[in-house]
Design a protein around this motif. Structure first.
Motif, PDB file in Angstrom:
ATOM      1  N   SER A  75       0.827  -1.152   0.065  1.00 50.21           N
ATOM      2  CA  SER A  75      -0.005  -0.085   0.135  1.00 50.21           C
ATOM      3  C   SER A  75       0.950   1.355  -0.055  1.00 50.21           C
ATOM      4  CB  SER A  75      -0.845  -0.021   1.017  1.00 50.21           C
ATOM      5  OG  SER A  75      -0.199   0.237   2.292  1.00 50.21           O
ATOM      6  N   VAL A  97      -1.744  -1.094  -3.835  1.00 50.65           N
ATOM      7  CA  VAL A  97      -3.243  -1.425  -3.473  1.00 50.65           C
ATOM      8  C   VAL A  97      -3.611  -0.631  -1.947  1.00 50.65           C
ATOM      9  CG1 VAL A  97      -4.665  -3.338  -2.532  1.00 50.65           C
ATOM     10  CG2 VAL A  97      -2.559  -3.726  -4.149  1.00 50.65           C
ATOM     11  N   PRO A  98      -4.730  -0.148  -2.015  1.00 44.10           N
ATOM     12  CA  PRO A  98      -5.080   0.721  -0.881  1.00 44.10           C
ATOM     13  C   PRO A  98      -5.109  -0.282   0.511  1.00 44.10           C
ATOM     14  CG  PRO A  98      -6.685   0.934  -2.443  1.00 44.10           C
ATOM     15  CD  PRO A  98      -5.863   0.010  -2.941  1.00 44.10           C
ATOM     16  N   GLN A  99      -4.589   0.086   1.471  1.00 46.56           N
ATOM     17  CA  GLN A  99      -4.303  -0.637   2.714  1.00 46.56           C
ATOM     18  C   GLN A  99      -5.300  -1.633   2.886  1.00 46.56           C
ATOM     19  OE1 GLN A  99      -2.365  -0.015   7.119  1.00 46.56           O
ATOM     20  NE2 GLN A  99      -1.444   1.216   5.342  1.00 46.56           N
ATOM     21  N   GLY A 100      -6.677  -0.963   3.173  1.00 48.31           N
ATOM     22  CA  GLY A 100      -7.830  -1.889   3.530  1.00 48.31           C
ATOM     23  C   GLY A 100      -8.166  -2.807   2.604  1.00 48.31           C
ATOM     24  N   THR A 101      -7.940  -2.686   1.245  1.00 50.24           N
ATOM     25  CA  THR A 101      -8.070  -3.657   0.305  1.00 50.24           C
ATOM     26  C   THR A 101      -7.129  -4.717   0.228  1.00 50.24           C
ATOM     27  OG1 THR A 101      -8.932  -1.644  -1.270  1.00 50.24           O
ATOM     28  CG2 THR A 101      -8.133  -3.686  -2.277  1.00 50.24           C
ATOM     29  N   ALA A 103      -5.690  -5.793   2.832  1.00 49.53           N
ATOM     30  CA  ALA A 103      -5.889  -6.577   3.975  1.00 49.53           C
ATOM     31  C   ALA A 103      -7.237  -7.701   3.708  1.00 49.53           C
ATOM     32  CB  ALA A 103      -6.396  -5.804   5.264  1.00 49.53           C
ATOM     33  N   GLU A 104      -8.289  -6.924   2.986  1.00 52.12           N
ATOM     34  CA  GLU A 104      -9.255  -7.944   2.407  1.00 52.12           C
ATOM     35  C   GLU A 104      -8.998  -8.930   1.487  1.00 52.12           C
ATOM     36  OE1 GLU A 104     -12.540  -8.318   3.972  1.00 52.12           O
ATOM     37  OE2 GLU A 104     -12.139  -6.549   5.338  1.00 52.12           O
ATOM     38  N   ARG A 107      -7.204 -11.743   3.354  1.00 50.31           N
ATOM     39  CA  ARG A 107      -8.221 -12.231   4.036  1.00 50.31           C
ATOM     40  C   ARG A 107      -8.901 -13.373   3.024  1.00 50.31           C
ATOM     41  NH1 ARG A 107     -14.082 -12.113   5.382  1.00 50.31           N
ATOM     42  NH2 ARG A 107     -14.067 -10.304   3.770  1.00 50.31           N
ATOM     43  N   THR A 120     -13.824   1.193  -2.001  1.00 45.56           N
ATOM     44  CA  THR A 120     -12.583   1.932  -2.008  1.00 45.56           C
ATOM     45  C   THR A 120     -11.890   1.857  -3.518  1.00 45.56           C
ATOM     46  OG1 THR A 120     -12.040   1.514   0.242  1.00 45.56           O
ATOM     47  CG2 THR A 120     -10.079   2.056  -1.159  1.00 45.56           C
ATOM     48  N   PHE A 173      -0.720  -6.979   9.936  1.00 47.18           N
ATOM     49  CA  PHE A 173      -1.149  -8.094   8.991  1.00 47.18           C
ATOM     50  C   PHE A 173      -0.899  -9.589   9.455  1.00 47.18           C
ATOM     51  CE2 PHE A 173      -1.553  -4.075   6.343  1.00 47.18           C
ATOM     52  CZ  PHE A 173      -2.333  -4.554   5.481  1.00 47.18           C
TER      53      PHE A 173
END
Lengths: 214, 221
Positions: A75, A97-101, A103-104, A107, A120, A173
């Motif tokens: 990110s 990559v956006p940080q929340g994306t 992580a997802e 996941r 996002t 993470f």
């Protein structure tokens, strides 16, 4: 089952062309010992998945400087000028990559999902080349899962069964990546006997952890 | 510090602080936004989120911990009421609308509420970090920035030229000259900062805007 490995054994885990996930945020929660094991393995053409590329000398930074990485999925690369230089020189491919994306996507990779739908990045460069879906009048991007050959993680404490406890902001993470790699190796600061960790306080269950390095 | 000596950044931070409500969960970008807590009005306390994995960001207490850093990677502290979690939960808080306010800097903002603050192609490519998630998910997005660039060029534009961080995401723009609200009808000038003339704002703003009928100034013109 004995999950403990030595640093010499850790070096043998890495091969050319592998995808490696590393926990940590700006080096906090990154295993320095496992990064040094990757350095010593001299494995090349690595795809590195990490929140950021830290600083030159910390976290996963040395892997960039040592020319072992062909692609970075992260990110943020701004705090390590070497990553930017190599990107501009065409020596490293960088996927931001956006940080929340991020992580997802990890996941999803570790949870048997075909991807995630996130708002996002809609209307930005991040949208390019991605499928979009409108759900109940709102637009989402389809972001695909990420998976790795090896996850190199850092925890505060483990028992010999591999149950992990993290400390403060060093968690980041690490627990997510424990789900998303074929082989999960963790460096711990303190190893305790089975039974010494309260199962209620365990963040990452030992069933996800293959190897422990103290 | 005397009013005359107040810098542009301090003026901006002080005004942004007035947007906070007691108990708000707030995420502050690096740089100028981190000055905001210094100016919270009496009786207003907010909970700060650090997107690397906790709420309750506070000053370093007693000793520095190697495992406790803020989103800029600097050593920090956590309040007794705080909590740690992983990056998934952290961004669920952000994207899921649990963060009441985010305050971010800006390179460009436009009259449609678009924000550009993460990349200058060919010059600065640091990555978006958590910014795209923040502007997408936070209930209120405040851009806190100086009105013009260092070269004096307007930063509030008709249309952003740089790649966007988010499309139509900005709620409020606070500069050292003025406060604009982004509405479905476009940009509305709500307030002039103390001592600032309307003409100055018109001159230094490229975007079209309307003037709120209740335009407030701290000073009578």
């Amino acid at each position: 089952m004995n999950k403990l490995i030595t640093i010499e054994e850790a070096r043998e885990l890495f091969r050319d062309g592998m995808t490696i996930m590393s926990g940590g945020f700006m080096g906090v929660g990154t295993s320095e010992k496992l990064v040094s094991a990757v350095l010593a393995s001299e494995a090349k053409d690595i795809t590195l998945i990490s929140s950021d590329t830290s600083l030159e000398e910390t976290g996963v930074g040395p892997l960039i400087s040592n020319n072992q990485v062909k692609k970075v999925i992260a990110s943020h690369i701004g705090t390590n000028p070497i990553t930017g230089k190599k990107m501009i020189a065409g020596e490293i491919d960088v996927e931001l990559v956006p940080q929340g994306t991020l992580a997802e996507r990890i996941r999803a990779g570790g949870s048997g999902l075909g991807g995630v739908l996130t708002p996002t990045g809609v209307g930005t460069m991040v949208e390019e080349g991605k499928a979009t879906l409108e759900i109940d009048g709102k637009e989402y991007l389809l972001e695909k899962p990420l998976h790795a050959d090896i996850a190199i993680l850092k925890a505060y404490k483990a028992d010999k069964a591999g149950n992990l406890v993290f400390r403060q902001s060093a968690r980041n993470f690490n627990p997510i990546m424990a789900l998303a790699a074929d082989l999960v190796v963790v460096e711990v600061e303190e190893l305790v006997e089975v039974g010494e960790l309260d199962p209620d306080t365990v963040v990452t269950p030992g069933v996800l952890v293959d190897n422990i390095l103290v | 510090m005397s009013e005359i000596m107040k810098s542009a950044k301090e003026t901006i931070a002080e005004r942004v602080a007035k947007e906070m409500r007691n108990g708000d969960l707030v995420n502050l970008g690096i740089g100028l936004p981190t000055l905001v807590p210094n100016y919270l009005p009496d009786g207003v306390d907010v909970i700060l989120q650090s997107e690397n994995g906790f709420v309750g960001l506070g000053p370093v207490k007693d000793e520095v911990s190697k495992d406790l850093v803020n989103a800029g990677g600097q050593p920090t502290g956590i309040r007794p009421s705080g909590a740690f979690f992983d990056s998934l939960l952290s961004f669920s808080l952000i994207r899921g609308g649990h963060v009441d306010v985010t305050v971010l800097g800006g390179l460009e903002v436009d009259q449609n509420g678009n924000l550009a603050n993460w990349i200058i192609p060919g010059k600065m490519v640091p990555g978006m970090g958590g910014a795209m998630d923040l502007v997408t998910g936070a209930k209120k997005v405040i851009v806190a920035m100086e009105h013009c660039s260092k070269k004096g060029a307007p930063k509030i534009l008709k249309e952003c030229k740089l790649p966007l961080t988010g499309k139509g995401v900005v709620d409020l723009i606070v500069t050292e000259l003025a406060i604009f609200r982004v509405t479905i009808d476009g940009l509305v000038l709500e307030e002039l900062q103390e001592g600032v003339e309307l003409e100055t704002v018109m001159e230094k703003t490229e975007a079209s805007f309307t003037i709120d009928s209740n335009l407030k100034t701290e000073q009578l013109n």
